[in-house]
Design an enzyme around this catalytic site. Sequence first.
Site, PDB file in Angstrom:
ATOM      1  N   SER A 119       0.818  -1.204   0.000  1.00 39.82           N
ATOM      2  CA  SER A 119       0.000   0.000   0.000  1.00 39.82           C
ATOM      3  C   SER A 119       0.857   1.261   0.000  1.00 39.82           C
ATOM      4  CB  SER A 119      -0.890   0.007   1.249  1.00 39.82           C
ATOM      5  OG  SER A 119      -1.520   1.264   1.434  1.00 39.82           O
ATOM      6  N   TYR A 166      -2.382   5.309  -4.299  1.00 43.56           N
ATOM      7  CA  TYR A 166      -3.452   6.257  -4.022  1.00 43.56           C
ATOM      8  C   TYR A 166      -3.160   7.514  -4.828  1.00 43.56           C
ATOM      9  CZ  TYR A 166      -5.444   3.643  -0.100  1.00 43.56           C
ATOM     10  OH  TYR A 166      -6.059   2.694   0.671  1.00 43.56           O
ATOM     11  N   THR A 200      -5.983   2.492  -7.030  1.00 45.56           N
ATOM     12  CA  THR A 200      -7.230   2.475  -6.277  1.00 45.56           C
ATOM     13  C   THR A 200      -8.133   3.589  -6.786  1.00 45.56           C
ATOM     14  OG1 THR A 200      -6.295   1.475  -4.285  1.00 45.56           O
ATOM     15  CG2 THR A 200      -8.268   2.823  -4.004  1.00 45.56           C
ATOM     16  N   LYS A 229      -8.380  -1.031  -9.235  1.00 43.49           N
ATOM     17  CA  LYS A 229      -9.039  -1.612  -8.068  1.00 43.49           C
ATOM     18  C   LYS A 229     -10.163  -0.695  -7.604  1.00 43.49           C
ATOM     19  CE  LYS A 229      -7.977  -3.198  -3.358  1.00 43.49           C
ATOM     20  NZ  LYS A 229      -8.870  -2.280  -2.604  1.00 43.49           N
ATOM     21  N   HIS A 244     -13.971  -1.873  -1.542  1.00 45.90           N
ATOM     22  CA  HIS A 244     -13.024  -1.429  -0.516  1.00 45.90           C
ATOM     23  C   HIS A 244     -13.318  -2.083   0.819  1.00 45.90           C
ATOM     24  CE1 HIS A 244      -9.839   1.783  -0.513  1.00 45.90           C
ATOM     25  NE2 HIS A 244      -9.843   1.476   0.773  1.00 45.90           N
TER      26      HIS A 244
END
Length: 377
Positions: free
Chosen positions: A106, A129, A155, A249, A273
């Site tokens: 992440s 992100y 994402t 995603k 999510h």
Amino acid sequence: MTITCVEDFRQVYRSRVPRMFYDYAESGSYTESTFRQNESDFQRLNIRQRVGVDIRNITTLTEMAGESVNLPLAFAPVGMLGIQNIGGEIKVAKAAQKFGVPFILSTMSIASVEEVAEATSAPFWFQLYVVKDRDFVREMIHRAKAAGCSRLVITMDLSMLGQRHRDLKNKLSIRPNLKNLVNIATKPRWAYEFATGPAVSFGNVVGHAKGVDDLASLLTWAAEMVDPALDWDDVEWIRREWDGPVILKGILDVEDARIAADMGIETIVVSNHGGRQLDGAGSSISWLPRIADAVSDRVELLLDSGVRSGMDIFRARAMGASGVLLGRAMVYALGAMGQEGVEILLSILDKELRTTMGLAGKTQLDDISPKDVYWTD
């Protein structure tokens, strides 16, 4: 306690990790209806039992996003994983490498992309992100490429934050208040590892994002950097900057899946999510067959949210996914027993999937189809 399933890990995890971090993982937004539905809808999908089939040569070898894997799963990106268990990202990455499945790091990890790359020898995937600071986004893309990451996971469903009541009530922070300190005192193993381990930071962000030099400034940055302007043009820009395989995603609608397919995206993750964003959205598994009917001839589908067993992996394959992403199940195992727990989790899932395949009369993953399952009320 003898560990035989994911639920066993969850119980041990709950007893060993401070409440605010347990609740961070084991919660959804607002009423948590989608969070609960993700798991319960899997139980509504029955598997057809078949007999009279030679099942001596069952194999779980397959491909996900163009990479060979020993099981049709990857470890999902989870923020603050290295707080659930100190050094968590590296421990999960090592377990994934040992077992031959992908690990997705992440953006909001504790260990940096460079630290994970140094600690492992197998390529891992990186989750991005998209924040307002496009210079940071660009730098993060190129850092991931320099670290040898083989896939970029974008994402898409975090253009604003769904409210998570438990986090607000717990005053979630890596700088705990008195109430949280009292709770931490009841978790001596975690407290000792936290106190004696390396200093906790967010290695991908601190020292790299503008104005983020310590944990205090990070919290302000994270709250302000969520970008409501994220759109499909941004996806095209990221693809040009990355110049490699991209996975989207957070797709949970047929129309969005078609847009991604028309853009030439090769892989999407059907995901809500984990029920942490739009409360009231359908479960990922309920949306999967609809999206598969629309685009599976053009796009590879993965699925996350609600997967808790090898049986669920079978169900997801039957509904059109080539594999699944494991988030909470991985957090449970890591928080309960560290790297050893993650390795045990993989062994359990492998056995569950093989047993399910055999009792359903399947020896090859490619032979699993929608005909092998049916919905029940």
